[in-house]
Design an enzyme around this catalytic site. Structure first.
Site, PDB file in Angstrom:
ATOM      1  N   ARG A   1       1.390  12.224  -8.792  1.00  0.00           N
ATOM      2  CA  ARG A   1       1.866  10.857  -8.562  1.00  0.00           C
ATOM      3  C   ARG A   1       3.305  10.682  -9.032  1.00  0.00           C
ATOM      4  NH1 ARG A   1      -2.619   7.599  -7.216  1.00  0.00           N
ATOM      5  NH2 ARG A   1      -4.525   8.081  -8.333  1.00  0.00           N
TER       6      ARG A   1
ATOM      7  N   ASP B   1      -1.581  10.862  -4.873  1.00  0.00           N
ATOM      8  CA  ASP B   1      -2.113  11.927  -5.710  1.00  0.00           C
ATOM      9  C   ASP B   1      -3.031  12.871  -4.957  1.00  0.00           C
ATOM     10  OD1 ASP B   1      -4.317  10.032  -5.373  1.00  0.00           O
ATOM     11  OD2 ASP B   1      -5.325  11.195  -6.936  1.00  0.00           O
TER      12      ASP B   1
ATOM     13  N   GLU C   1       0.836  -1.208   0.000  1.00  0.00           N
ATOM     14  CA  GLU C   1       0.000   0.000   0.000  1.00  0.00           C
ATOM     15  C   GLU C   1       0.866   1.253   0.000  1.00  0.00           C
ATOM     16  OE1 GLU C   1      -2.510   1.662  -0.474  1.00  0.00           O
ATOM     17  OE2 GLU C   1      -4.317   0.985   0.533  1.00  0.00           O
TER      18      GLU C   1
HETATM   19  P1  IMP Z   1      -7.536   5.062   4.528  1.00  0.00           P
HETATM   20  O1  IMP Z   1      -8.641   4.139   4.078  1.00  0.00           O
HETATM   21  O2  IMP Z   1      -8.070   6.288   5.202  1.00  0.00           O
HETATM   22  O3  IMP Z   1      -6.487   4.384   5.367  1.00  0.00           O
HETATM   23  O4  IMP Z   1      -6.883   5.653   3.250  1.00  0.00           O
HETATM   24  C1  IMP Z   1      -6.129   4.922   2.409  1.00  0.00           C
HETATM   25  C2  IMP Z   1      -6.066   5.559   1.052  1.00  0.00           C
HETATM   26  O5  IMP Z   1      -6.391   6.945   1.085  1.00  0.00           O
HETATM   27  C3  IMP Z   1      -4.658   5.483   0.520  1.00  0.00           C
HETATM   28  O6  IMP Z   1      -4.464   4.298  -0.196  1.00  0.00           O
HETATM   29  C4  IMP Z   1      -4.578   6.720  -0.340  1.00  0.00           C
HETATM   30  O7  IMP Z   1      -5.018   6.430  -1.631  1.00  0.00           O
HETATM   31  C5  IMP Z   1      -5.514   7.705   0.307  1.00  0.00           C
HETATM   32  N1  IMP Z   1      -4.798   8.671   1.167  1.00  0.00           N
HETATM   33  C6  IMP Z   1      -4.788   8.735   2.515  1.00  0.00           C
HETATM   34  N2  IMP Z   1      -4.026   9.749   2.955  1.00  0.00           N
HETATM   35  C7  IMP Z   1      -3.519  10.331   1.842  1.00  0.00           C
HETATM   36  C8  IMP Z   1      -2.607  11.431   1.633  1.00  0.00           C
HETATM   37  O8  IMP Z   1      -2.094  12.087   2.557  1.00  0.00           O
HETATM   38  N3  IMP Z   1      -2.328  11.727   0.337  1.00  0.00           N
HETATM   39  C9  IMP Z   1      -2.846  11.033  -0.717  1.00  0.00           C
HETATM   40  N4  IMP Z   1      -3.677   9.990  -0.565  1.00  0.00           N
HETATM   41  C10 IMP Z   1      -4.013   9.650   0.707  1.00  0.00           C
END
Ligand code: IMP
Length: 179
Positions: A169, A163, A103
């Site tokens: 990216r 992104d 990830e």
């Molecule tokens: P989660 O489900 O909140 O843990 O988020 C996971 C996904 O959110 C990641 O795989 C990213 O695609 C996106 N994401 C979370 N934080 C960021 C960030 O700071 N920048 C860009 N994408 C983020």
């Protein structure tokens, strides 16, 4: 002028290319050492992990299978919605294989939690997680993170696969994005 359609914003380097690459080599070596010569099925979570995945599997070396899962968790913007949509499923069964989910970032943990449950029912021999970045202060659900590149503060970051509305990216480093 290219980019003039973007609102004013500020990008500040948080992890430069040299630090990033050094850590990737370290992580790869650690992973290969822990698995021995066993084949690893690396599962990259698209799109965010594509650069990390490419560098990590080379740093791991030895027998590695590469699979991809397409996931969309944000409908644009900088907040997690908690809604995970599978846009591309694995092409091969992973039953009996040693799987490493790759990830870009674990933020609330909702995406990882969902993916781990989804993969666990496919009966892999083992299932571990490698994430380039970890934002633990924003966690909403406890998730397993076995290999973490960098733990970062609760900032929105872009670059090296990450992104904002599909841009940035391709930056070779990680930057904090401030609108
Ligand atoms: P989660 O489900 O909140 O843990 O988020 C996971 C996904 O959110 C990641 O795989 C990213 O695609 C996106 N994401 C979370 N934080 C960021 C960030 O700071 N920048 C860009 N994408 C983020």
């Amino acid at each position: 002028m290219p980019g003039s359609e973007q609102n004013e914003h500020h990008l500040e380097v948080l992890i430069d290319e040299e630090r990033l690459q050094a850590r990737l080599q370290e992580l790869g070596a650690q992973i290969r050492e822990e698995y021995g010569n066993v084949p690893i099925t690396a599962i990259g979570v698209l799109k965010g992990s594509f650069l990390f995945m490419a560098d990590l599997v080379r740093a791991i070396g030895g027998p590695v299978r590469c699979e991809f899962l397409g996931v969309s968790s944000y409908q644009g913007g900088t907040r997690s919605t908690g809604v995970v949509r599978i846009t591309h499923d694995l092409r091969q069964p992973v039953e009996g294989q040693h799987c490493l989910l790759v990830e870009d970032i674990v933020d609330t943990g909702l995406t990882m939690d969902y993916l781990l449950r989804m993969l666990q029912v496919r009966n892999p021999a083992s299932l571990k997680v490698a994430t380039l970045l970890d934002k633990p202060s924003n966690r909403e659900v406890e998730v397993q993170t076995d290999y973490v590149g960098f733990t970062i503060p609760d900032e929105f970051v872009v670059g090296f696969g990450l992104d904002l509305n599909e841009l940035y990216r391709n930056l070779p480093h990680i930057s904090v994005y401030t609108p």
